[in-house]
Design a protein around this motif. Structure first.
Motif, PDB file in Angstrom:
ATOM      1  N   PRO A 308       0.806  -1.227   0.000  1.00 23.64           N
ATOM      2  CA  PRO A 308       0.000   0.000   0.000  1.00 23.64           C
ATOM      3  C   PRO A 308       0.843   1.283   0.000  1.00 23.64           C
ATOM      4  N   LEU A 309       1.986   1.270   0.708  1.00 27.69           N
ATOM      5  CA  LEU A 309       2.858   2.453   0.685  1.00 27.69           C
ATOM      6  C   LEU A 309       3.371   2.710  -0.726  1.00 27.69           C
ATOM      7  N   TYR A 310       3.731   1.645  -1.435  1.00 32.37           N
ATOM      8  CA  TYR A 310       4.162   1.793  -2.827  1.00 32.37           C
ATOM      9  C   TYR A 310       3.030   2.344  -3.688  1.00 32.37           C
ATOM     10  N   LEU A 311       1.829   1.801  -3.509  1.00 33.81           N
ATOM     11  CA  LEU A 311       0.703   2.236  -4.336  1.00 33.81           C
ATOM     12  C   LEU A 311       0.327   3.690  -4.071  1.00 33.81           C
ATOM     13  N   GLN A 312       0.389   4.113  -2.796  1.00 31.01           N
ATOM     14  CA  GLN A 312      -0.055   5.463  -2.453  1.00 31.01           C
ATOM     15  C   GLN A 312       1.052   6.502  -2.618  1.00 31.01           C
ATOM     16  N   ILE A 313       2.278   6.147  -2.244  1.00 26.95           N
ATOM     17  CA  ILE A 313       3.385   7.109  -2.355  1.00 26.95           C
ATOM     18  C   ILE A 313       4.036   7.033  -3.729  1.00 26.95           C
ATOM     19  N   GLY A 434      11.208  -0.472   7.808  1.00 22.20           N
ATOM     20  CA  GLY A 434      12.523   0.095   8.088  1.00 22.20           C
ATOM     21  C   GLY A 434      13.455  -0.017   6.896  1.00 22.20           C
ATOM     22  N   VAL A 435      13.475  -1.194   6.259  1.00 20.13           N
ATOM     23  CA  VAL A 435      14.301  -1.384   5.064  1.00 20.13           C
ATOM     24  C   VAL A 435      13.828  -0.476   3.937  1.00 20.13           C
ATOM     25  N   LEU A 436      12.502  -0.345   3.804  1.00 19.92           N
ATOM     26  CA  LEU A 436      11.938   0.546   2.783  1.00 19.92           C
ATOM     27  C   LEU A 436      12.461   1.970   2.938  1.00 19.92           C
ATOM     28  N   GLN A 437      12.391   2.490   4.167  1.00 18.04           N
ATOM     29  CA  GLN A 437      12.807   3.872   4.379  1.00 18.04           C
ATOM     30  C   GLN A 437      14.319   4.037   4.328  1.00 18.04           C
ATOM     31  N   ALA A 438      15.042   3.028   4.804  1.00 13.43           N
ATOM     32  CA  ALA A 438      16.507   3.099   4.721  1.00 13.43           C
ATOM     33  C   ALA A 438      16.970   3.119   3.266  1.00 13.43           C
ATOM     34  N   GLY A 439      16.203   2.478   2.375  1.00 10.76           N
ATOM     35  CA  GLY A 439      16.583   2.454   0.973  1.00 10.76           C
ATOM     36  C   GLY A 439      15.993   3.572   0.140  1.00 10.76           C
ATOM     37  N   THR A 440      15.116   4.399   0.736  1.00 12.44           N
ATOM     38  CA  THR A 440      14.515   5.510   0.005  1.00 12.44           C
ATOM     39  C   THR A 440      15.563   6.592  -0.265  1.00 12.44           C
ATOM     40  N   VAL A 441      15.574   7.092  -1.474  1.00 11.14           N
ATOM     41  CA  VAL A 441      16.558   8.102  -1.894  1.00 11.14           C
ATOM     42  C   VAL A 441      15.923   9.487  -1.841  1.00 11.14           C
ATOM     43  N   VAL A 442      16.545  10.393  -1.090  1.00 14.00           N
ATOM     44  CA  VAL A 442      16.083  11.779  -0.995  1.00 14.00           C
ATOM     45  C   VAL A 442      17.142  12.668  -1.620  1.00 14.00           C
ATOM     46  N   SER A 443      16.774  13.397  -2.679  1.00 14.93           N
ATOM     47  CA  SER A 443      17.716  14.284  -3.374  1.00 14.93           C
ATOM     48  C   SER A 443      17.186  15.712  -3.365  1.00 14.93           C
ATOM     49  N   ARG A 445      16.848  19.413  -5.293  1.00 14.33           N
ATOM     50  CA  ARG A 445      16.901  20.124  -6.571  1.00 14.33           C
ATOM     51  C   ARG A 445      17.717  21.398  -6.448  1.00 14.33           C
ATOM     52  N   ALA A 446      17.981  22.020  -7.576  1.00 15.79           N
ATOM     53  CA  ALA A 446      18.744  23.265  -7.590  1.00 15.79           C
ATOM     54  C   ALA A 446      18.005  24.394  -6.877  1.00 15.79           C
ATOM     55  N   ASP A 447      16.660  24.356  -6.885  1.00 13.49           N
ATOM     56  CA  ASP A 447      15.891  25.405  -6.226  1.00 13.49           C
ATOM     57  C   ASP A 447      15.739  25.175  -4.723  1.00 13.49           C
ATOM     58  N   GLY A 448      16.372  24.131  -4.201  1.00 13.17           N
ATOM     59  CA  GLY A 448      16.318  23.870  -2.761  1.00 13.17           C
ATOM     60  C   GLY A 448      15.242  22.879  -2.344  1.00 13.17           C
ATOM     61  N   SER A 449      14.314  22.541  -3.218  1.00 20.91           N
ATOM     62  CA  SER A 449      13.268  21.577  -2.872  1.00 20.91           C
ATOM     63  C   SER A 449      13.833  20.154  -2.912  1.00 20.91           C
ATOM     64  N   THR A 450      13.164  19.240  -2.228  1.00 18.79           N
ATOM     65  CA  THR A 450      13.630  17.857  -2.174  1.00 18.79           C
ATOM     66  C   THR A 450      12.717  16.942  -2.981  1.00 18.79           C
ATOM     67  N   VAL A 451      13.304  15.892  -3.504  1.00 20.70           N
ATOM     68  CA  VAL A 451      12.578  14.878  -4.258  1.00 20.70           C
ATOM     69  C   VAL A 451      12.826  13.528  -3.586  1.00 20.70           C
ATOM     70  N   THR A 452      11.758  12.821  -3.295  1.00 20.34           N
ATOM     71  CA  THR A 452      11.869  11.518  -2.639  1.00 20.34           C
ATOM     72  C   THR A 452      11.523  10.419  -3.630  1.00 20.34           C
ATOM     73  N   ASP A 453      12.445   9.478  -3.799  1.00 20.50           N
ATOM     74  CA  ASP A 453      12.221   8.325  -4.671  1.00 20.50           C
ATOM     75  C   ASP A 453      12.130   7.080  -3.790  1.00 20.50           C
ATOM     76  N   SER A 454      10.912   6.564  -3.640  1.00 22.74           N
ATOM     77  CA  SER A 454      10.701   5.406  -2.754  1.00 22.74           C
ATOM     78  C   SER A 454      10.919   4.071  -3.446  1.00 22.74           C
TER      79      SER A 454
END
Length: 496
Positions: A308-313, A434-443, A445-454
């Motif tokens: 469900p986290l994958y489907l919703q996020i 826990g493994v899901l969040q530990a493996g989530t990539v947070v980057s 952007r140049a404008d200072g905003s963040t992008v989360t790739d789950s």
């Protein structure tokens, strides 16, 4: 606990047995449905009662904690008070809690209502399984346990979908008004039709065991819940580790106290006064089945949280769409239960459980390849296949594990299985989230905003689930039908 040899299983007429088990199945269905029916309503409760996300989680956490604390007591309750009295206590408490929740004027009262509900819920599944063991001959238990799997699998699957439909048209309290008449009807029918079938004994309540059980199992589930909740609310490896420190501390405390609880039972059972008798683990088939069920529950509970986290996020779907995607698998698992039960009675566990576990491992690996654009039809296909695999595992494991126990250990075996289901479910949720969040990539952007790739986190979580499923596959190779041993027939549990 009585030291005399146990009595034989008490036969009833086929009609009487069917009516008794049907009443308990309906009651168990209602209380298990209640475990998941409120999850979708949490945002509505937050808005209505002006509480934060961290606070509203106690609606679920308080329920889990109460379940973990009460389930170990069911072996004592059933042997001390009997089937009919314990059923009245369970459904009466559940109905009272449901009414209180429907009328709740404040968040504090809602938490109290959930605790009262959970007290009744915790007793029902061990009560159901113990009654089946007392009334149904071993050669027919597979098909009856298959009916139990309908309750265990379909009720949680229907919960989110049902609440999504209700919330689309009515206030969240309507959920409880929907459940209340069914629970009251089950209570009335049960009081009319049920008779005492459990083994009775003049047991004394060991207060040290109660204290260790309450604090130990409560801390264990609370710690696992805190670790999983922290994982679901944070992103990135470092933030996850720091946010779970408190949960890990509580978890360690729980492990220590549960170990002391087990030691206490080993001491007490020497004079037949154990609160939760550990001699169930002297039966090889019970021990193997417990391990299979625990690891299977870790995979199931973790999977139904991560997907469900994958489907919703990851996909941006709403809760109703998510519930509808998950619904077919739950229905298939429930419909397969009686079929798998009949096959178990004919073939035994391994021809079913080994292919089921292998299928589960393949499905978890398939989930580990999900992408942001994976077709929904393929996700539904994998989820249905997962449910088929679990159906081929759970019914044989329940039946093969409980079959070899002597009657005086039925209630303790049922309580042990139910307790470990709760703990394993919490462990699976904490581990995979826990493994899901530990493996989530947070980057950034140049404008200072963040992008989360789950998606990388989803891959890591389901790879972990694949490893667990492989372990389940290995264990199923050691399962047997669970025929009574000489130890079971004589009631002599003094030898290992």
């Amino acid at each position: 606990m009585p030291s005399a040899a146990p009595t034989e299983e008490r036969p009833q007429s086929t009609a009487g047995t069917t009516a008794t088990i049907a009443v308990l199945l309906v009651a168990a269905f209602v209380v298990i449905l209640n475990e998941t029916v409120l999850n979708v309503a949490l945002p509505h409760i937050m808005a209505d009662m002006a509480v934060s996300a961290a606070t509203v989680q106690w609606v679920t956490t308080s329920f889990m904690l109460t379940m973990a604390v009460v389930i170990p007591t069911t072996g004592f309750l059933l042997q001390r008070f009997g089937t009919r009295t314990v059923f009245a206590l369970a459904m009466g408490s559940f109905s009272l809690g449901t009414l209180l929740a429907a009328l709740t004027p404040s968040f504090g009262v809602l938490i109290l209502a959930r605790v009262v509900q959970a007290f009744g819920s915790a007793i029902m599944l061990p009560l159901l399984m113990t009654t089946i063991l007392m009334l149904v001959p071993r050669q027919r238990r597979g098909v009856v346990m298959g009916n139990v799997s309908i309750v265990i699998s379909v009720a949680p699957a229907l919960g989110p979908t049902l609440s999504g439909v209700i919330l689309a048209h009515f206030p969240w309290r309507t959920i409880f008004w929907f459940v209340l008449p069914i629970s009251l009807l089950a209570l009335v029918i049960g009081l009319v039709r049920l008779k005492d079938v459990s083994e009775r004994g003049k047991l004394t309540l060991d207060l040290v065991s109660v204290a260790l059980s309450v604090v130990g199992f409560g801390s264990l589930v609370q710690g696992l819940s805190a670790v999983g909740a922290a994982g679901s609310e944070t992103g990135g490896h470092t933030s996850w580790l720091s946010s779970t420190a408190g949960g890990i501390t509580v978890l360690v405390l729980g492990v220590v106290l549960v170990a002391l609880f087990v030691w206490r039972q080993l001491v007490l059972q020497r004079r037949d006064e154990a609160f939760l008798d550990m001699r169930t683990f002297r039966h090889r088939d019970f021990t193997v089945s417990v391990a299979v069920l625990a690891l299977g529950m870790m995979t199931l509970f973790g999977g139904v949280i991560v997907l469900p986290l994958y489907l919703q996020i990851g996909r941006g779907l709403d809760t109703l769409e998510t519930g509808l995607i998950l619904l077919p698998g739950g229905l298939v698992m429930g419909l397969l239960g009686p079929v798998v039960g009949r096959l178990f009675d004919a073939w035994g566990p391994r021809p079913l459980s080994v292919p089921g576990a292998a299928l589960l491992a393949l499905v978890m690996f398939g989930f580990s390849r999900l992408q942001a654009d994976t077709p929904v039809w393929w996700i539904v296909t994998l989820q249905i296949a997962m449910s088929v695999g679990l159906a081929l595992i759970f019914t044989p494991a329940f039946t093969a594990g409980l079959n070899p126990l002597p009657p005086h250990l039925y209630s303790h075996g049922s309580a042990t299985l139910s307790t470990l289901q709760q703990v394993a479910g919490g462990a699976g949720t904490a581990l995979l989230v826990g493994v899901l969040q530990a493996g989530t990539v947070v980057s950034r952007r140049a404008d200072g905003s963040t992008v989360t790739d789950s998606i990388p986190g989803v891959h890591a979580a389901f790879v972990t689930a694949t490893v667990i499923a492989v372990a389940v596959t290995v264990l199923t190779c050691f399962m047997r039908r669970g025929e009574p041993t000489e130890l079971s027939r004589t009631g002599d549990d003094t030898a290992a």
